[in-house]
Scaffold this motif. Structure first.
Motif, PDB file in Angstrom:
ATOM      1  N   SER A 104       0.739  -1.273  -0.064  1.00 62.32           N
ATOM      2  CA  SER A 104      -0.064  -0.052  -0.255  1.00 62.32           C
ATOM      3  C   SER A 104       0.720   1.293  -0.213  1.00 62.32           C
ATOM      4  CB  SER A 104      -1.127  -0.023   1.171  1.00 62.32           C
ATOM      5  OG  SER A 104      -0.167  -0.313   2.287  1.00 62.32           O
ATOM      6  N   GLU A 105       2.100   1.262   0.064  1.00 62.95           N
ATOM      7  CA  GLU A 105       2.810   2.373   0.115  1.00 62.95           C
ATOM      8  C   GLU A 105       3.393   3.142  -1.269  1.00 62.95           C
ATOM      9  OE1 GLU A 105       3.474  -0.216   1.769  1.00 62.95           O
ATOM     10  OE2 GLU A 105       3.668   0.351   4.036  1.00 62.95           O
ATOM     11  N   THR A 106       2.513   3.752  -1.848  1.00 62.15           N
ATOM     12  CA  THR A 106       2.661   4.253  -3.054  1.00 62.15           C
ATOM     13  C   THR A 106       2.866   5.906  -3.418  1.00 62.15           C
ATOM     14  OG1 THR A 106       0.071   4.450  -3.305  1.00 62.15           O
ATOM     15  CG2 THR A 106       1.163   2.440  -3.903  1.00 62.15           C
ATOM     16  N   VAL A 107       3.192   6.477  -2.471  1.00 67.51           N
ATOM     17  CA  VAL A 107       3.294   7.945  -2.336  1.00 67.51           C
ATOM     18  C   VAL A 107       4.295   8.318  -3.295  1.00 67.51           C
ATOM     19  CG1 VAL A 107       3.725   9.905  -0.965  1.00 67.51           C
ATOM     20  CG2 VAL A 107       2.324   8.188  -0.016  1.00 67.51           C
ATOM     21  N   VAL A 108       5.436   7.592  -3.596  1.00 66.89           N
ATOM     22  CA  VAL A 108       6.397   7.960  -4.430  1.00 66.89           C
ATOM     23  C   VAL A 108       5.771   8.280  -5.775  1.00 66.89           C
ATOM     24  CG1 VAL A 108       7.326   5.360  -5.001  1.00 66.89           C
ATOM     25  CG2 VAL A 108       8.642   7.439  -5.033  1.00 66.89           C
ATOM     26  N   ALA A 109       4.800   7.441  -6.025  1.00 64.41           N
ATOM     27  CA  ALA A 109       4.333   7.577  -7.574  1.00 64.41           C
ATOM     28  C   ALA A 109       3.599   8.939  -7.724  1.00 64.41           C
ATOM     29  CB  ALA A 109       3.151   6.511  -7.573  1.00 64.41           C
ATOM     30  N   GLN A 110       3.506   9.624  -6.617  1.00 65.17           N
ATOM     31  CA  GLN A 110       2.780  11.257  -6.685  1.00 65.17           C
ATOM     32  C   GLN A 110       3.817  12.298  -6.949  1.00 65.17           C
ATOM     33  OE1 GLN A 110      -0.071  11.775  -7.254  1.00 65.17           O
ATOM     34  NE2 GLN A 110      -1.120   9.907  -6.769  1.00 65.17           N
ATOM     35  N   MET A 111       5.230  11.690  -6.893  1.00 65.09           N
ATOM     36  CA  MET A 111       6.314  12.447  -7.163  1.00 65.09           C
ATOM     37  C   MET A 111       7.376  12.158  -8.329  1.00 65.09           C
ATOM     38  SD  MET A 111       8.489  12.190  -3.849  1.00 65.09           S
ATOM     39  CE  MET A 111       7.372  12.342  -2.686  1.00 65.09           C
ATOM     40  N   ALA A 112       6.874  11.148  -8.747  1.00 64.43           N
ATOM     41  CA  ALA A 112       7.795  10.656  -9.905  1.00 64.43           C
ATOM     42  C   ALA A 112       7.226  10.424 -11.365  1.00 64.43           C
ATOM     43  CB  ALA A 112       8.235   9.183  -9.503  1.00 64.43           C
ATOM     44  N   ASP A 113       8.078  10.515 -12.426  1.00 64.07           N
ATOM     45  CA  ASP A 113       7.686  10.499 -13.789  1.00 64.07           C
ATOM     46  C   ASP A 113       7.428   8.973 -14.140  1.00 64.07           C
ATOM     47  OD1 ASP A 113       7.562  13.456 -14.404  1.00 64.07           O
ATOM     48  OD2 ASP A 113       9.835  13.217 -14.542  1.00 64.07           O
ATOM     49  N   LEU A 114       8.190   8.285 -13.528  1.00 62.33           N
ATOM     50  CA  LEU A 114       8.098   6.825 -13.498  1.00 62.33           C
ATOM     51  C   LEU A 114       8.413   6.183 -12.536  1.00 62.33           C
ATOM     52  CD1 LEU A 114      10.956   6.419 -16.725  1.00 62.33           C
ATOM     53  CD2 LEU A 114       8.373   6.179 -17.004  1.00 62.33           C
ATOM     54  N   PHE A 115       7.421   4.763 -12.067  1.00 66.31           N
ATOM     55  CA  PHE A 115       7.530   4.332 -10.909  1.00 66.31           C
ATOM     56  C   PHE A 115       8.038   2.845 -11.377  1.00 66.31           C
ATOM     57  CE2 PHE A 115       4.761   2.178  -7.537  1.00 66.31           C
ATOM     58  CZ  PHE A 115       6.046   2.290  -6.567  1.00 66.31           C
ATOM     59  N   LEU A 116       9.134   2.462 -10.519  1.00 70.58           N
ATOM     60  CA  LEU A 116       9.665   1.165 -10.796  1.00 70.58           C
ATOM     61  C   LEU A 116       9.572   0.330  -9.568  1.00 70.58           C
ATOM     62  CD1 LEU A 116      12.943   2.019 -12.616  1.00 70.58           C
ATOM     63  CD2 LEU A 116      11.091   1.839 -13.553  1.00 70.58           C
ATOM     64  N   LEU A 117       8.957  -0.693  -9.846  1.00 68.32           N
ATOM     65  CA  LEU A 117       8.880  -1.873  -8.751  1.00 68.32           C
ATOM     66  C   LEU A 117       9.936  -2.893  -8.883  1.00 68.32           C
ATOM     67  CD1 LEU A 117       7.334  -2.703  -6.100  1.00 68.32           C
ATOM     68  CD2 LEU A 117       5.606  -3.889  -7.701  1.00 68.32           C
ATOM     69  N   LEU A 118      10.697  -3.102  -8.080  1.00 67.16           N
ATOM     70  CA  LEU A 118      11.848  -4.123  -7.872  1.00 67.16           C
ATOM     71  C   LEU A 118      11.036  -5.391  -7.233  1.00 67.16           C
ATOM     72  CD1 LEU A 118      13.910  -2.293  -9.330  1.00 67.16           C
ATOM     73  CD2 LEU A 118      15.305  -3.243  -7.673  1.00 67.16           C
ATOM     74  N   LEU A 119      11.206  -6.772  -7.537  1.00 69.72           N
ATOM     75  CA  LEU A 119      10.774  -7.706  -6.992  1.00 69.72           C
ATOM     76  C   LEU A 119      11.995  -8.809  -7.051  1.00 69.72           C
ATOM     77  CD1 LEU A 119       7.050  -8.070  -8.577  1.00 69.72           C
ATOM     78  CD2 LEU A 119       7.774  -7.212  -6.134  1.00 69.72           C
TER      79      LEU A 119
END
Length: 337
Positions: free
Chosen positions: A155-170
């Motif tokens: 649920s921690e998705t705040v970084v998507a509100q300040m980035a042009d691209l959102f990368l998720l590492l798994l």
């Protein structure tokens, strides 16, 4: 402090001035907040960096990936800033802030800047003033700003509100097929990178990548995505496999969004989002005043003794804040040009 001089030095690319500016925006003192606003207002407005948010679970290799990826960008003659957010202790309030230790090669590069910051119990995986730190890095002329969140969950998705691209590492073998279909952070990601796709883990990484690629096809299509996005890819921060391909795909996605008008629209929406967040934070800060604390203590004591219901006490507290704030006396600013 001469805020104009500090802004000029940041604009000239002085690393020490940039570090001081970030310290200023992270301060909670009222006079520092006013000075930080002056510095931000004095920075050049015509500079834009590519903002890349990067999130993932603890131990997935975010810092190692950022160092290897950042070194690749530096070798391509790009200036790279890394804003790494460390979790703060809920008991002591302290943070380790050890990201520079993990990124020893990148930290020695003149074209790179690494700044670890404590989350200060701020939810969402980032620090409260990370957005303003990004603006300072842009004003300093950096080409790419990498925002590394704390190790996060669904649920921690705040970084998507300040980035042009959102990368998720798994990580490989991090869950079954159902894990990839879960909503939350999956819906926010522009690219899912399966890290550690090397050695004995490569077969597991291949299966995990296939699982998440299939899961992404089940998600509702977003208007800001061209065909083929969001996508899942395998990378290795250890062997550098897949990093060049991932960077090429990031650039292609950004160029498509610029051409389709989504890039500027998203940044405008993000600016409005952070305006609303700042207003909410300012309202919450009113609870820290002496008078508000006294009312809170009094009402809290009555709730603890069972004399007052929590909901009724909260309503009384809000009524006290309304009377103090002067509800109805705030005039909205005109939206006319």
């Amino acid at each position: 402090m001469n805020t104009q001089d500090l802004a000029d030095r940041i604009a000239a690319g002085e690393r020490r001035a940039l570090a001081r500016g970030i310290t200023l925006v992270e301060s909670g003192r009222a006079d520092h907040r006013a000075q930080a606003a002056d510095v931000l207002a004095a920075l050049p407005r015509d500079r834009q960096a590519l903002r890349i948010g990067l999130s993932g679970t603890p131990g997935v290799g975010k810092s190692t990936f950022i160092e290897t990826f950042g070194m690749m960008l530096v070798e391509a003659d790009l200036r790279v800033a890394v804003l790494a957010v460390d979790p703060s202790s809920a008991r002591s309030g302290g943070s380790i802030l050890g990201d520079k230790t993990r990124m020893d090669r990148l930290s020695r590069e003149p074209a790179a800047f690494i700044r670890p910051s404590p989350s200060q119990t701020h939810l969402g995986g980032v620090a409260r003033r990370t957005r303003e730190a990004v603006a300072l890095c842009e004003g300093a002329g950096f080409d790419v700003v990498l925002i590394e969140t704390v190790g996060v969950g669904q649920s921690e998705t705040v970084v998507a509100q300040m980035a042009d691209l959102f990368l998720l590492l798994l990580a490989p073998a991090g869950g079954d097929e159902l894990q990839g279909v879960k909503r939350g952070i999956m819906e926010m990601a522009d690219m899912i990178l399966i890290n550690k796709a090397d050695g004995d883990l490569k077969p597991a990484a291949t299966r995990t990548c296939a699982d998440y690629a299939g899961a992404l096809r089940l998600l509702r299509k977003r208007p800001q995505d061209p065909d083929g996005f969001p996508k899942a890819m395998m990378v290795s921060a250890l062997t550098e496999a897949g990093l060049a391909e991932a960077w090429s795909d990031m650039q292609a996605l950004v160029e498509w969004r610029r051409g389709a008008g989504f890039f500027d629209r998203t940044r405008a929406d993000q600016a409005q989002y952070w305006f609303e967040q700042d207003v909410r934070a300012a309202l919450l800060s009113k609870l820290e005043t002496g008078a508000a604390k006294e009312v809170m203590r009094s009402l809290g004591a009555q709730v603890a003794k069972g004399r007052l219901d929590p909901a009724a006490a909260a309503a009384q507290m809000l009524d006290a804040l309304d009377a103090d704030f002067g509800q109805g006396r705030v005039d909205p600013a005109s939206d006319s040009p």
